[in-house]
Design an enzyme around this catalytic site. Structure first.
Site, PDB file in Angstrom:
ATOM      1  N   ASP A  51      -3.401 -18.544 -53.164  1.00 42.42           N
ATOM      2  CA  ASP A  51      -3.240 -19.256 -54.445  1.00 42.42           C
ATOM      3  C   ASP A  51      -3.462 -18.315 -55.633  1.00 42.42           C
ATOM      4  OD1 ASP A  51      -2.713 -21.853 -53.407  1.00 42.42           O
ATOM      5  OD2 ASP A  51      -4.844 -22.160 -53.040  1.00 42.42           O
ATOM      6  N   SER A  60       6.401 -27.678 -49.682  1.00 40.82           N
ATOM      7  CA  SER A  60       6.332 -26.488 -48.818  1.00 40.82           C
ATOM      8  C   SER A  60       7.322 -26.515 -47.650  1.00 40.82           C
ATOM      9  CB  SER A  60       4.913 -26.287 -48.302  1.00 40.82           C
ATOM     10  OG  SER A  60       4.085 -25.936 -49.375  1.00 40.82           O
ATOM     11  N   SER A  63       4.721 -32.943 -50.178  1.00 40.82           N
ATOM     12  CA  SER A  63       4.694 -31.487 -50.380  1.00 40.82           C
ATOM     13  C   SER A  63       6.088 -30.868 -50.426  1.00 40.82           C
ATOM     14  CB  SER A  63       3.909 -30.844 -49.234  1.00 40.82           C
ATOM     15  OG  SER A  63       4.078 -29.448 -49.271  1.00 40.82           O
ATOM     16  N   GLY A 105     -11.347 -24.875 -65.854  1.00 44.13           N
ATOM     17  CA  GLY A 105     -11.356 -25.392 -64.476  1.00 44.13           C
ATOM     18  C   GLY A 105     -11.971 -24.412 -63.509  1.00 44.13           C
ATOM     19  N   ALA A 106     -12.997 -24.885 -62.788  1.00 47.26           N
ATOM     20  CA  ALA A 106     -13.717 -24.029 -61.843  1.00 47.26           C
ATOM     21  C   ALA A 106     -13.660 -24.601 -60.432  1.00 47.26           C
ATOM     22  CB  ALA A 106     -15.166 -23.892 -62.294  1.00 47.26           C
ATOM     23  N   LYS A 159      -9.242 -27.029 -46.983  1.00 40.07           N
ATOM     24  CA  LYS A 159      -9.253 -25.614 -47.376  1.00 40.07           C
ATOM     25  C   LYS A 159     -10.600 -24.913 -47.144  1.00 40.07           C
ATOM     26  CE  LYS A 159      -5.613 -25.131 -50.816  1.00 40.07           C
ATOM     27  NZ  LYS A 159      -5.270 -24.821 -52.199  1.00 40.07           N
TER      28      LYS A 159
HETATM   29  P1  NAD Z   1     -10.577 -29.579 -57.683  1.00 41.55           P
HETATM   30  O1  NAD Z   1     -10.884 -31.010 -57.417  1.00 41.55           O
HETATM   31  O2  NAD Z   1     -11.217 -28.535 -56.864  1.00 41.55           O
HETATM   32  O3  NAD Z   1     -10.943 -29.270 -59.225  1.00 41.55           O
HETATM   33  C1  NAD Z   1     -10.579 -30.158 -60.243  1.00 41.55           C
HETATM   34  C2  NAD Z   1     -10.921 -29.539 -61.590  1.00 41.55           C
HETATM   35  O4  NAD Z   1     -10.499 -30.424 -62.638  1.00 41.55           O
HETATM   36  C3  NAD Z   1     -12.406 -29.312 -61.808  1.00 41.55           C
HETATM   37  O5  NAD Z   1     -12.564 -28.117 -62.566  1.00 41.55           O
HETATM   38  C4  NAD Z   1     -12.825 -30.533 -62.637  1.00 41.55           C
HETATM   39  O6  NAD Z   1     -13.972 -30.282 -63.407  1.00 41.55           O
HETATM   40  C5  NAD Z   1     -11.608 -30.673 -63.511  1.00 41.55           C
HETATM   41  N1  NAD Z   1     -11.412 -32.016 -64.088  1.00 41.55           N
HETATM   42  C6  NAD Z   1     -11.079 -33.149 -63.422  1.00 41.55           C
HETATM   43  N2  NAD Z   1     -10.962 -34.177 -64.279  1.00 41.55           N
HETATM   44  C7  NAD Z   1     -11.212 -33.667 -65.522  1.00 41.55           C
HETATM   45  C8  NAD Z   1     -11.228 -34.212 -66.833  1.00 41.55           C
HETATM   46  N3  NAD Z   1     -10.962 -35.502 -67.045  1.00 41.55           N
HETATM   47  N4  NAD Z   1     -11.500 -33.375 -67.867  1.00 41.55           N
HETATM   48  C9  NAD Z   1     -11.756 -32.066 -67.670  1.00 41.55           C
HETATM   49  N5  NAD Z   1     -11.751 -31.480 -66.442  1.00 41.55           N
HETATM   50  C10 NAD Z   1     -11.497 -32.282 -65.397  1.00 41.55           C
HETATM   51  O7  NAD Z   1      -8.998 -29.473 -57.637  1.00 41.55           O
HETATM   52  P2  NAD Z   1      -8.118 -28.160 -57.372  1.00 41.55           P
HETATM   53  O8  NAD Z   1      -7.859 -28.040 -55.933  1.00 41.55           O
HETATM   54  O9  NAD Z   1      -8.734 -27.018 -58.112  1.00 41.55           O
HETATM   55  O10 NAD Z   1      -6.733 -28.582 -58.054  1.00 41.55           O
HETATM   56  C11 NAD Z   1      -6.625 -28.603 -59.470  1.00 41.55           C
HETATM   57  C12 NAD Z   1      -5.149 -28.704 -59.828  1.00 41.55           C
HETATM   58  O11 NAD Z   1      -4.486 -27.506 -59.414  1.00 41.55           O
HETATM   59  C13 NAD Z   1      -4.417 -29.866 -59.144  1.00 41.55           C
HETATM   60  O12 NAD Z   1      -3.571 -30.460 -60.099  1.00 41.55           O
HETATM   61  C14 NAD Z   1      -3.591 -29.170 -58.065  1.00 41.55           C
HETATM   62  O13 NAD Z   1      -2.405 -29.871 -57.765  1.00 41.55           O
HETATM   63  C15 NAD Z   1      -3.281 -27.862 -58.767  1.00 41.55           C
HETATM   64  N6  NAD Z   1      -2.936 -26.756 -57.839  1.00 41.55           N
HETATM   65  C16 NAD Z   1      -1.739 -26.143 -58.054  1.00 41.55           C
HETATM   66  C17 NAD Z   1      -1.381 -25.089 -57.228  1.00 41.55           C
HETATM   67  C18 NAD Z   1      -0.054 -24.407 -57.448  1.00 41.55           C
HETATM   68  O14 NAD Z   1       0.381 -23.667 -56.558  1.00 41.55           O
HETATM   69  N7  NAD Z   1       0.587 -24.591 -58.587  1.00 41.55           N
HETATM   70  C19 NAD Z   1      -2.241 -24.651 -56.200  1.00 41.55           C
HETATM   71  C20 NAD Z   1      -3.471 -25.305 -56.038  1.00 41.55           C
HETATM   72  C21 NAD Z   1      -3.810 -26.366 -56.877  1.00 41.55           C
END
Ligand code: NAD
Length: 291
Positions: free
Chosen positions: A113, A28, A26, A137-138, A77
């Protein structure tokens, strides 16, 4: 402000931290300690490897030790919610918490976030209030972004996801947005290309909130059709490592302005920092020194 040298740790130093697993990668700790040193604040921020099985015990310990506050990341979380005393309205709506404030043993959960993403977007010169956005993405990140966008006055949020385990989270997010905000939200399948084309054509922002493009999915794009990209579309990714995903490369090649996930990460941290210390994070300083 100081020259950025960290304070010596004394008996007065307060603790901040992060509980997640895995977490050693991380940014952070470095981000918060840079900001604390710059403002000469008497706190230290540490990362603690806490998996689900140790969560309740860890939170009880942090509460008892009057640790001022901590960030929460995967897998904690959602699981931390029942261990807290209060939730901010956004954390209540999202159903997840990435920041805890400890006021003398009383724990309040926040989620920063979504505000982090919206602040980064506005910092890039894009304010989607009153307009439409398309979100791929959901999951956790997508939910936080969709709900904060709705709270910030975005008129329409078109969410696309695969029919995987996250689909039902998307359905519940659409329902929460419908019942708690003035925004209109829809959830459709990512391979419904005709609907996706129509959504993006009416949107000012196309955002990826999936992990497609990082880790095992480096070099993969979540975009179901390249022809949706047009130069006046703003394209963002939550991923910041790699800094330029294939998705952002495709958007740049089509002439779109883009933003990776670094700004979201910085501003979610800045919001947490201010909740704990009462002081705004010196974000320009942190941005310049983080790497
Ligand atoms: P999560 O597991 O809750 O959700 C994953 C998402 O990806 C879902 O919507 C899933 O359907 C989709 N997905 C996975 N594989 C897929 C594929 N092959 N094709 C299409 N869709 C696919 O994960 P999350 O916690 O929402 O994290 C998602 C991303 O966001 C991660 O890369 C995480 O590092 C990033 N993130 C970034 C920040 C930031 O501050 N920049 C904050 C939180 C999360």
């Amino acid at each position: 402000m100081t020259d950025g040298q960290p304070r010596a740790i004394t008996g007065h130093t307060e603790l901040l931290g992060l509980i997640a697993y895995p977490i050693r990668h991380s940014m952070s700790p470095r981000m918060h300690n840079l900001a604390l040193a710059k403002l000469d604040l008497d706190y230290a921020y540490l990362a603690f490897e806490v998996d689900s099985d140790a969560l309740a015990e860890s939170v009880a310990g942090l509460r008892a030790l009057r640790v001022r506050g901590w960030n929460v990341s995967m897998p904690n979380k959602i699981a931390i919610i029942p261990l807290l005393d209060h939730l901010s309205p956004a954390a209540e709506l999202v159903g997840a918490c990435n920041t805890v404030v400890n006021d003398n043993g009383v724990l309040t959960g926040h989620v920063t976030d979504g505000t982090g993403y919206m602040t980064a977007l506005r910092e890039s010169g894009v304010d989607p209030a009153g307009k439409r956005i398309t979100l791929i993405g959901a999951g956790g990140a997508g939910t936080a972004i969709a709900i904060q966008a709705a709270l910030d006055g975005v008129a329409e949020i078109d969410i696309y996801n695969r029919r995987d385990a996250v689909w039902s989270i998307g359905e519940s997010t659409v329902e929460k947005i419908r019942t708690h905000t003035n925004a209109r939200a829809t959830l459709r399948e990512l391979d419904d290309v005709d609907a996706f084309r129509e959504s993006v054509a009416g949107s000012v922002v196309l955002a990826n909130a999936t992990n497609v493009g990082m880790g095992k999915l480096v070099g993969v794009s979540p975009l179901p059709a390249l022809d949706v990209l047009r130069p006046d579309l703003f394209v963002s990714d939550v991923v910041y490592s790699p800094a330029r995903t294939l998705f952002l490369e495709q958007a740049e090649a089509a002439g779109c302005a883009t933003m990776n996930g670094f700004g979201m990460m910085l501003h979610q941290g800045a919001a947490a920092f201010e909740l704990w210390t009462g002081q705004p994070m010196p974000v320009d300083y942190v941005r310049a020194h983080l790497f």
